[in-house]
Design a protein around this motif. Structure first.
Motif, PDB file in Angstrom:
ATOM      1  N   ASP A  64      -1.630 -11.862   9.284  1.00  0.00           N
ATOM      2  CA  ASP A  64      -2.647 -10.795   9.407  1.00  0.00           C
ATOM      3  C   ASP A  64      -3.895 -11.319  10.259  1.00  0.00           C
ATOM      4  OD1 ASP A  64      -3.406 -12.958   7.725  1.00  0.00           O
ATOM      5  OD2 ASP A  64      -4.559 -11.375   6.184  1.00  0.00           O
ATOM      6  N   LEU A  65      -5.027 -10.585  10.361  1.00  0.00           N
ATOM      7  CA  LEU A  65      -6.025 -10.655  11.263  1.00  0.00           C
ATOM      8  C   LEU A  65      -6.728 -12.006  10.957  1.00  0.00           C
ATOM      9  CD1 LEU A  65      -6.555  -9.057  13.829  1.00  0.00           C
ATOM     10  CD2 LEU A  65      -8.501  -8.354  12.633  1.00  0.00           C
ATOM     11  N   LEU A  66      -6.976 -12.258   9.490  1.00  0.00           N
ATOM     12  CA  LEU A  66      -7.601 -13.357   9.177  1.00  0.00           C
ATOM     13  C   LEU A  66      -6.983 -14.563   9.640  1.00  0.00           C
ATOM     14  CD1 LEU A  66      -8.888 -12.078   5.703  1.00  0.00           C
ATOM     15  CD2 LEU A  66     -10.249 -12.166   7.660  1.00  0.00           C
ATOM     16  N   HIS A  67      -5.753 -14.577   9.864  1.00  0.00           N
ATOM     17  CA  HIS A  67      -5.168 -15.869  10.112  1.00  0.00           C
ATOM     18  C   HIS A  67      -4.623 -16.115  11.639  1.00  0.00           C
ATOM     19  CE1 HIS A  67      -4.782 -15.350   5.756  1.00  0.00           C
ATOM     20  NE2 HIS A  67      -4.779 -16.641   5.473  1.00  0.00           N
ATOM     21  N   LEU A  68      -4.465 -15.203  12.254  1.00  0.00           N
ATOM     22  CA  LEU A  68      -4.404 -15.297  13.775  1.00  0.00           C
ATOM     23  C   LEU A  68      -4.852 -14.231  14.795  1.00  0.00           C
ATOM     24  CD1 LEU A  68      -2.166 -12.504  14.124  1.00  0.00           C
ATOM     25  CD2 LEU A  68      -0.524 -14.158  13.423  1.00  0.00           C
ATOM     26  N   GLY A  69      -5.788 -13.506  14.147  1.00  0.00           N
ATOM     27  CA  GLY A  69      -6.486 -12.612  14.947  1.00  0.00           C
ATOM     28  C   GLY A  69      -7.208 -13.101  16.139  1.00  0.00           C
ATOM     29  N   ALA A  70      -7.513 -14.274  16.311  1.00  0.00           N
ATOM     30  CA  ALA A  70      -8.251 -14.816  17.551  1.00  0.00           C
ATOM     31  C   ALA A  70      -7.504 -15.610  18.471  1.00  0.00           C
ATOM     32  CB  ALA A  70      -9.495 -15.893  17.071  1.00  0.00           C
ATOM     33  N   LEU A  71      -6.060 -15.586  18.120  1.00  0.00           N
ATOM     34  CA  LEU A  71      -5.237 -16.341  19.287  1.00  0.00           C
ATOM     35  C   LEU A  71      -5.277 -15.595  20.681  1.00  0.00           C
ATOM     36  CD1 LEU A  71      -2.154 -16.953  17.082  1.00  0.00           C
ATOM     37  CD2 LEU A  71      -3.538 -18.547  17.937  1.00  0.00           C
ATOM     38  N   GLY A  94       2.494 -10.265  12.934  1.00  0.00           N
ATOM     39  CA  GLY A  94       1.614 -10.578  13.643  1.00  0.00           C
ATOM     40  C   GLY A  94       1.228  -9.667  14.921  1.00  0.00           C
ATOM     41  N   GLN A  95       2.394  -9.586  15.741  1.00  0.00           N
ATOM     42  CA  GLN A  95       2.224  -8.741  16.665  1.00  0.00           C
ATOM     43  C   GLN A  95       1.725  -7.181  16.693  1.00  0.00           C
ATOM     44  OE1 GLN A  95       6.184  -9.744  18.780  1.00  0.00           O
ATOM     45  NE2 GLN A  95       5.014  -9.756  20.613  1.00  0.00           N
ATOM     46  N   MET A  96       2.431  -6.777  15.500  1.00  0.00           N
ATOM     47  CA  MET A  96       1.837  -5.366  14.914  1.00  0.00           C
ATOM     48  C   MET A  96       0.473  -5.362  14.607  1.00  0.00           C
ATOM     49  SD  MET A  96       4.643  -3.642  15.232  1.00  0.00           S
ATOM     50  CE  MET A  96       4.776  -4.581  16.796  1.00  0.00           C
ATOM     51  N   TYR A  97       0.117  -6.453  13.994  1.00  0.00           N
ATOM     52  CA  TYR A  97      -1.283  -6.300  13.441  1.00  0.00           C
ATOM     53  C   TYR A  97      -2.424  -6.212  14.676  1.00  0.00           C
ATOM     54  CZ  TYR A  97      -1.417  -7.477   8.436  1.00  0.00           C
ATOM     55  OH  TYR A  97      -1.394  -7.478   7.177  1.00  0.00           O
ATOM     56  N   SER A 229      -4.364  18.019  -8.876  1.00  0.00           N
ATOM     57  CA  SER A 229      -5.426  19.158  -8.727  1.00  0.00           C
ATOM     58  C   SER A 229      -5.590  19.474  -7.483  1.00  0.00           C
ATOM     59  CB  SER A 229      -6.840  18.158  -9.382  1.00  0.00           C
ATOM     60  OG  SER A 229      -6.937  17.055  -8.648  1.00  0.00           O
ATOM     61  N   ASP A 230      -4.495  19.414  -6.673  1.00  0.00           N
ATOM     62  CA  ASP A 230      -4.671  19.710  -5.452  1.00  0.00           C
ATOM     63  C   ASP A 230      -5.356  18.982  -4.430  1.00  0.00           C
ATOM     64  OD1 ASP A 230      -2.561  21.849  -5.804  1.00  0.00           O
ATOM     65  OD2 ASP A 230      -4.314  23.316  -6.013  1.00  0.00           O
ATOM     66  N   GLY A 231      -5.711  17.862  -4.715  1.00  0.00           N
ATOM     67  CA  GLY A 231      -6.382  16.945  -3.875  1.00  0.00           C
ATOM     68  C   GLY A 231      -5.532  15.864  -3.087  1.00  0.00           C
ATOM     69  N   ASN A 232      -6.260  15.187  -1.991  1.00  0.00           N
ATOM     70  CA  ASN A 232      -5.241  14.419  -1.323  1.00  0.00           C
ATOM     71  C   ASN A 232      -6.049  12.936  -1.736  1.00  0.00           C
ATOM     72  OD1 ASN A 232      -4.035  16.260   0.214  1.00  0.00           O
ATOM     73  ND2 ASN A 232      -5.923  16.534   1.465  1.00  0.00           N
ATOM     74  N   VAL A 233      -5.044  12.105  -1.324  1.00  0.00           N
ATOM     75  CA  VAL A 233      -5.175  10.630  -1.695  1.00  0.00           C
ATOM     76  C   VAL A 233      -5.402   9.728  -0.312  1.00  0.00           C
ATOM     77  CG1 VAL A 233      -4.802   8.432  -2.950  1.00  0.00           C
ATOM     78  CG2 VAL A 233      -4.509  10.666  -3.951  1.00  0.00           C
ATOM     79  N   LEU A 234      -6.196   8.807  -0.056  1.00  0.00           N
ATOM     80  CA  LEU A 234      -6.385   8.053   1.177  1.00  0.00           C
ATOM     81  C   LEU A 234      -6.294   6.755   0.706  1.00  0.00           C
ATOM     82  CD1 LEU A 234      -6.791   7.663   4.227  1.00  0.00           C
ATOM     83  CD2 LEU A 234      -9.051   7.815   3.712  1.00  0.00           C
ATOM     84  N   LEU A 235      -5.452   5.902   0.893  1.00  0.00           N
ATOM     85  CA  LEU A 235      -5.530   4.456   0.819  1.00  0.00           C
ATOM     86  C   LEU A 235      -5.288   3.825   2.309  1.00  0.00           C
ATOM     87  CD1 LEU A 235      -1.993   4.343  -1.338  1.00  0.00           C
ATOM     88  CD2 LEU A 235      -4.154   4.669  -2.303  1.00  0.00           C
ATOM     89  N   PRO A 236      -6.809   3.410   2.450  1.00  0.00           N
ATOM     90  CA  PRO A 236      -6.921   2.342   3.829  1.00  0.00           C
ATOM     91  C   PRO A 236      -6.126   1.064   3.389  1.00  0.00           C
ATOM     92  CG  PRO A 236      -9.018   3.185   2.816  1.00  0.00           C
ATOM     93  CD  PRO A 236      -7.917   3.523   1.684  1.00  0.00           C
ATOM     94  N   VAL A 237      -5.100   0.959   4.382  1.00  0.00           N
ATOM     95  CA  VAL A 237      -4.415  -0.388   4.283  1.00  0.00           C
ATOM     96  C   VAL A 237      -4.592  -1.082   5.346  1.00  0.00           C
ATOM     97  CG1 VAL A 237      -2.789   0.833   2.456  1.00  0.00           C
ATOM     98  CG2 VAL A 237      -2.209   1.144   5.017  1.00  0.00           C
ATOM     99  N   ASP A 238      -3.755  -2.514   5.407  1.00  0.00           N
ATOM    100  CA  ASP A 238      -3.673  -3.109   6.577  1.00  0.00           C
ATOM    101  C   ASP A 238      -2.445  -2.630   7.357  1.00  0.00           C
ATOM    102  OD1 ASP A 238      -1.624  -3.971   4.951  1.00  0.00           O
ATOM    103  OD2 ASP A 238      -2.148  -6.352   4.463  1.00  0.00           O
ATOM    104  N   THR A 239      -2.046  -3.239   8.222  1.00  0.00           N
ATOM    105  CA  THR A 239      -0.849  -2.809   9.112  1.00  0.00           C
ATOM    106  C   THR A 239       0.386  -3.243   8.806  1.00  0.00           C
ATOM    107  OG1 THR A 239      -2.560  -2.893  11.003  1.00  0.00           O
ATOM    108  CG2 THR A 239      -0.118  -2.815  11.699  1.00  0.00           C
ATOM    109  N   ALA A 240       0.475  -4.298   8.347  1.00  0.00           N
ATOM    110  CA  ALA A 240       2.141  -4.984   8.176  1.00  0.00           C
ATOM    111  C   ALA A 240       2.105  -6.028   7.238  1.00  0.00           C
ATOM    112  CB  ALA A 240       2.585  -5.220   9.678  1.00  0.00           C
ATOM    113  N   GLY A 241       1.049  -5.803   6.193  1.00  0.00           N
ATOM    114  CA  GLY A 241       1.136  -6.973   5.066  1.00  0.00           C
ATOM    115  C   GLY A 241       1.222  -6.437   3.800  1.00  0.00           C
TER     116      GLY A 241
END
Length: 737
Positions: A64-71, A94-97, A229-241
């Motif tokens: 994830d970004l917290l471990h390789l984002g600055a490479l 990591g590439q996907m992130y 109840s005819d609502g939608n659910v949004l789950l903000p997630v990471d890319t590939a973790g």
């Protein structure tokens, strides 16, 4: 004895990206992770510039970004040019992130910290390892090796063992001892025993233990209540973790309860690639996944209910019904999660569930901590140029082409672009849900600088034309052909086939089968500000997959490092961890600041070098086991003066024969029952695997028992028994006394 020093490069005193430096003497510098967060503040990673050029090796623990984002940034700006070691899933995911980060941010603004080419360049430096695979990093006479082990947090996540002249240094950050749906838990207690040093993070030290059953029941119950109840659910997630855990949980629930009336969607710019990689990495995941695939060829990530989309426009093409959408980015700084938030936040029936702690100062953090129910957001998007702006852009192109024609050989790419900075040419391609790849750069110069002249230079004397050279001799015209990034363009009309209307109806539509037409139109970014009044329900449930405070203290106590260094985490979290692990086993606990080096004491590193005497070398019997020579050695230590250095050294000499003892043979190595089964079949023995027990010819059984997976063979003494045992012994390298 080598001198070992360790220091956080950045990340000390806060929860966020990790980056530390392990120095062995003065000539071996190992960078431990190189992370960034979604805010991409250059000041956060500026300290890396002081050490980047001295780094000899890089170890990455998680994708994830917290471990390789600055490479990519570190390689591009700071000159980080060292081999990078990680597991295969960390490399792929990591590439996907990083692809997802770039593509999401490019859609809403100019992102110049790194490009897709920078990402590709840094991942070309990766050297991938399997779990338990040891690689020697021998430098200037030292014996240094690295070995990755399962961390249990993200797929391919790693706890690193760094062995320095026989002493272990353990790098274990963001570990998870509990077994997830898609991952096995980390088991550090069985791998490490009183290492000289353990480097860890205190980020989860304030987390209280939570029952997985209670959490999952609340999570799934809230989702179903919203959908009904005819609502939608949004789950903000990471890319590939951790999104893979949510996919398994939701897909299983949808299958169990046959919830086909409600849509389940994964929405990221790299969703297709992420799922394809997940399908091919079952060996790195929960053992049940591998077992299921071996017996029934069922892949846990070949989803039946979940749809894959790559953009909001793909989502809008799906049939309109209540839906659960897992969308990136988790911070909501950009990406489809931010777009859906703006559309769904003001509807009371909708639900937003955050499954991970937010990045400080991000939009997700504001939504979770805001008390007013309103938040100011900026909406940005890329739009094609129209009207006067498009006319101005085309005129600028025409003027540039005229300038190039007038200057003949002179390259207009070296001149200052006359295209307004607000214009931007963009090219996007996707195929069968594959990764969208941007072909343009951060300015328009490269997009319009290549012009075919229709002639070529010939008969110019020497390698460099003279300054007064008037131009090429004997010009000839070349037929211009349209080209794209793959070469000469294909005329699709040559390959069209007439299809009957009945055949043309291909049934249901899937976003992964869509092909996005190439759009070469110039674009610009437009932004507007608005106040978002939050009416939807917001929840936070912990799906981060990290060991809680109590578990971390227990794990560290069981591993028993002689010294402990905590390299990240808030002051409160670090303080709680330090107070909880101080004991007789952990002699010293450090929590240094950024670029404050801790010297590991000689007491912690208790090994020393021995020199074997010529007499002893003549007695022992060396046996080759793989690349090593192994032997039982019995001797006594004496002090002798070194002829080369004139100093006292430890010498190992043989003991008298009457004091020598006998040793049982040692079996070195490991194997799987599947490998043994293949060898037994080759030897003409019928085998059957029944509930983890390998049955041979209905007489002899072989199985693993106990915490240490000891091999037990049972059966009546007979030629068949000894034949099976012989094949079993053949799986090991045997070192006899």
């Amino acid at each position: 004895m080598p001198q070992i020093r360790v220091s956080p490069v950045y990340g000390a005193g806060r929860d966020g990206p990790l980056c530390s430096l392990l120095k062995i003497d003065d000539d071996l510098s190992i960078l431990l992770d190189c992370g960034w967060d979604d805010m991409f503040r250059e000041s956060d990673v500026s300290a890396l510039a002081e050490v980047a050029e001295t780094v000899t090796h890089v170890l990455i623990s998680h994708p994830d970004l917290l471990h390789l984002g600055a490479l990519p940034y570190a390689k591009k700006r700071f000159g980080l040019d060292a081999p990078i070691y990680a597991t295969l899933p960390v490399h792929k995911m990591g590439q996907m992130y990083l692809y997802d980060q770039y593509l999401s941010r490019h859609e809403v603004g100019e992102f110049s910290l790194f490009s897709l080419d920078d990402v590709d360049a840094v991942f070309a430096s990766f050297k991938t390892l399997q779990y338990s695979q040891t690689v020697q990093l021998c430098d200037k006479g030292k014996t240094v090796s690295i070995t990755p082990f399962n961390a249990g947090h993200l797929v391919g996540g790693t706890v690193w063992r760094i062995n320095v002249d026989g002493e272990d240094v353990v790098y274990a950050v963001d570990i998870n001892h509990r077994k997830d749906l898609h991952l096995n838990g980390a088991n550090l207690e069985q791998i490490f025993d009183k290492p000289a040093l353990m480097i860890t993070s205190g980020s989860s030290s304030l987390v209280s233990p939570v029952s997985k059953q209670v959490r999952d029941r609340e999570f799934l119950g809230s989702i179903l209540q919203t959908l009904r109840s005819d609502g939608n659910v949004l789950l903000p997630v990471d890319t590939a973790g951790r999104v893979l855990e949510l996919i398994c949980l939701l897909e299983n629930h949808w299958q169990k309860n046959q919830l086909g009336n409600y849509q389940l969607v994964l929405l990221t710019s790299v969703a297709y690639n992420t799922m394809e990689f997940a399908k091919s990495q079952l060996e790195w995941m929960n053992n049940s996944f591998t077992t299921s695939f071996e017996h029934t060829r069922t892949n846990a990530f070949s989803t039946k209910f979940m749809k894959i989309c790559h953009s909001k426009s793909d989502l809008m093409k799906l049939p309109k019904k209540p839906r659960v959408v897992m969308a990136s980015l988790g911070s909501m700084e950009s990406g489809p999660a931010r777009e859906l938030l703006i559309d769904w936040a003001m509807t009371p029936n909708n639900l937003i569930i955050f499954t991970q702690n937010p990045v400080q100062d991000s939009l997700a953090h504001q939504l979770q901590t805001g008390l007013s129910g309103s938040v100011r957001v900026q909406i940005s998007r890329r739009v094609p140029l129209e009207g006067k702006e498009l006319v101005d852009y085309n005129l600028a192109q025409e003027k540039l082409m005229v300038v190039k024609e007038e200057n003949g050989k002179e390259d207009a790419g070296g001149k200052e672009s006359i295209v307004p900075d607000s214009f931007h040419a963009q090219s996007v391609r996707t195929s069968s849900g594959a990764l969208a790849r941007l072909a343009s750069s951060a300015n328009t110069t490269s997009a319009i600088s290549i012009v075919e002249h229709g002639f070529k230079d010939v008969l110019i004397e020497g390698f460099v034309p003279n300054e007064d050279c008037a131009g090429p001799l004997f010009p000839f015209h070349v037929e211009k052909k349209e080209v794209d990034e793959y070469g000469e363009a294909i005329d699709e009309s040559h390959f069209k086939v007439e299809v009957e209307e009945e055949e043309a109806d291909m049934g249901g539509w899937d976003a992964t089968d869509m092909e996005v037409e190439v759009d070469d139109r110039p674009t610009k970014v437009v932004s507007i500000g608005m106040t978002l009044h939050l009416r939807a329900t917001v929840m936070l449930l912990d799906f981060e997959g990290k060991s809680d405070s109590y578990s971390m203290k227990t794990i560290i106590g069981n591993v028993g490092p002689r010294e402990l260094v905590v390299v990240s985490g808030s002051s409160a979290a670090v303080g709680m961890l330090v107070q909880g692990v101080k004991s007789e086993d952990v002699r010293k606990v450090y929590s240094p600041g950024n670029l404050q080096y801790v010297n590991i004491s000689s007491i912690a590193v208790s090994s020393f070098s021995l020199k074997m005497s010529e007499d002893l070398l003549g007695v022992i019997q060396l046996q080759s086991i793989g690349p090593y020579s192994v032997a039982w050695v019995q001797g006594k230590v004496e002090k002798a003066e070194s002829e080369e250095k004139g100093e006292a050294e430890h010498l190992l000499v043989p003991v008298e024969k009457k004091f020598r003892s006998q040793h049982a043979s040692a079996f070195v190595g490991d194997f799987s029952l599947g490998d043994l089964r293949q060898d037994l079949v080759k030897g003409g023995i019928k085998t059957e695997l029944i509930q983890g027990v390998l049955v041979c010819d209905d007489l002899i059984s072989i199985q693993r028992v106990g915490n240490h997976n000891e091999i037990v063979i049972q059966g009546p003494l007979s030629p068949k028994y000894y034949r099976v045992r012989e094949i079993l012994y053949g799986q090991y390298s045997v070192c006899s006394s």
